[in-house]
Design an enzyme around this catalytic site. Sequence first.
Site, PDB file in Angstrom:
ATOM      1  N   ASP A  87      33.280  27.840  15.422  1.00  0.00           N
ATOM      2  CA  ASP A  87      32.227  26.913  14.995  1.00  0.00           C
ATOM      3  C   ASP A  87      31.235  26.634  16.125  1.00  0.00           C
ATOM      4  O   ASP A  87      31.523  26.870  17.297  1.00  0.00           O
ATOM      5  CB  ASP A  87      32.837  25.592  14.492  1.00  0.00           C
ATOM      6  CG  ASP A  87      33.630  24.854  15.564  1.00  0.00           C
ATOM      7  OD1 ASP A  87      34.356  25.509  16.344  1.00  0.00           O
ATOM      8  OD2 ASP A  87      33.518  23.617  15.642  1.00  0.00           O
ATOM      9  N   GLU A 112      36.319  23.236  16.538  1.00  0.00           N
ATOM     10  CA  GLU A 112      36.489  22.839  17.944  1.00  0.00           C
ATOM     11  C   GLU A 112      35.486  21.763  18.328  1.00  0.00           C
ATOM     12  O   GLU A 112      35.806  20.796  19.011  1.00  0.00           O
ATOM     13  CB  GLU A 112      36.315  24.064  18.860  1.00  0.00           C
ATOM     14  CG  GLU A 112      36.714  23.810  20.314  1.00  0.00           C
ATOM     15  CD  GLU A 112      35.602  23.281  21.207  1.00  0.00           C
ATOM     16  OE1 GLU A 112      35.873  22.877  22.331  1.00  0.00           O
ATOM     17  OE2 GLU A 112      34.426  23.253  20.766  1.00  0.00           O
ATOM     18  N   GLU A 161      35.219  29.438  26.877  1.00  0.00           N
ATOM     19  CA  GLU A 161      34.188  28.384  26.913  1.00  0.00           C
ATOM     20  C   GLU A 161      33.235  28.796  28.026  1.00  0.00           C
ATOM     21  O   GLU A 161      33.633  29.489  28.957  1.00  0.00           O
ATOM     22  CB  GLU A 161      34.808  27.023  27.276  1.00  0.00           C
ATOM     23  CG  GLU A 161      35.470  26.274  26.138  1.00  0.00           C
ATOM     24  CD  GLU A 161      34.519  25.828  25.048  1.00  0.00           C
ATOM     25  OE1 GLU A 161      33.355  25.492  25.350  1.00  0.00           O
ATOM     26  OE2 GLU A 161      34.927  25.835  23.879  1.00  0.00           O
TER      27      GLU A 161
HETATM   28 ZN   LIG Z   1      32.764  25.477  23.032  1.00  0.00          ZN
END
Ligand SMILES: [Zn+2]
Length: 378
Positions: free
Chosen positions: A80, A140, A165
């Site tokens: 997402d 998330e 990330e």
């Molecule tokens: Zn992220």
Amino acid sequence: MTIQDTLKDLVAIDSVSQRSNTEIISYLATRCEAAGFTTKKLPYIDDAGVEKINLVAQTSVSDSTEPASTIELALVGHTDTVPYHPAWIEALRLTEKNGKLLGRGACDTKAFIAAALTAIDSIDLSKLQKPLALVFTADEEIGCLGARRLARARPFTARYAIVGEPTSLQPMRAGKGYCLAEITVRGREAHSAYPQIGASAIFRAARLIGRIEQIAAELKQDQRAGFDPPYTTMNVGLIDGGTAKNIIAGECRFTLEWRTIPGQESDYTLNLVRQAAADLQQQDADFVCEIDAARADESFETRADSPLVQFLEESSGKESGTVAFGTEAPSLIDLGADAVVFGPGDIRVAHRTGEFVPVDQLNRCVEILSRAIQHFCK
Ligand SMILES: [Zn+2]
């Protein structure tokens, strides 16, 4: 397929958290199956009644002594994204400018997903001795909800996990927790000319906040190196109380936020605040306060001498650090893994119109992930 084509495909699929992520999951499942992975979808219905899916794609290792549900290395990416402004007309169309690839999710965290898909394309999976998994999660950006479900469902355990990330390819082995409570202090309304017949909720809240400030000062004693600042911090970010200047306030509400260092339970600070409220009640039998602990995202820490930390430090040429933002790493730690947060792009440009990933970091990430797979799963 080039990595840029893959990232272009991923960005073109609108996967803002509010929407269902079924479309991007089918794309990822197709890609993983074509590469030789077995895929398993773990669907759920979110609070708004929308279908969400976590996807686990894993290699099957026939001659392993371990059960197939134990993954050696998991590459984890959330599917997402945060919403994009309607004025950003190219949000879903990957565009290249001066060595940067722009698009919603191009940085956070579709760049990592594209790198993982490209890395597996370059590897002969049948030669891997230990199981590898690609794990794609939902929700998330709205509180790591998909990863938490995965941790509860326990479809696998893992020894090592790289959580994608944007960290500018610096391995991040620890992060502070994030906790939030809403506190309501009650009093008794009265005309302000007659304070003796009322009880000010604002004066009471002020006493409690004074105690909270003392707790914040005490928490500085417990320090954990590698964090800035190296202790648990507290903040009263919002306060709201009373109804008029000449009415003794009947109610005062404030928010209390604290960011915990690893090794300190989120309840530790909460209990100190509860104790302070209990002390105040001892002095003032009328003192009433409700503490609604709304959120407790755990901190995480993977040891500096973990083989995964050491591998990523060596291959990125960067010392490991700590992250200030929430990630899915605690859920992967729940699943047994040494978890490190790592990926291309800079978190400071994520969540913004025009978020981007530098092309050189994207390519470098593919190399590092390919080497990681060969190193840990061989
Ligand atoms: Zn992220």
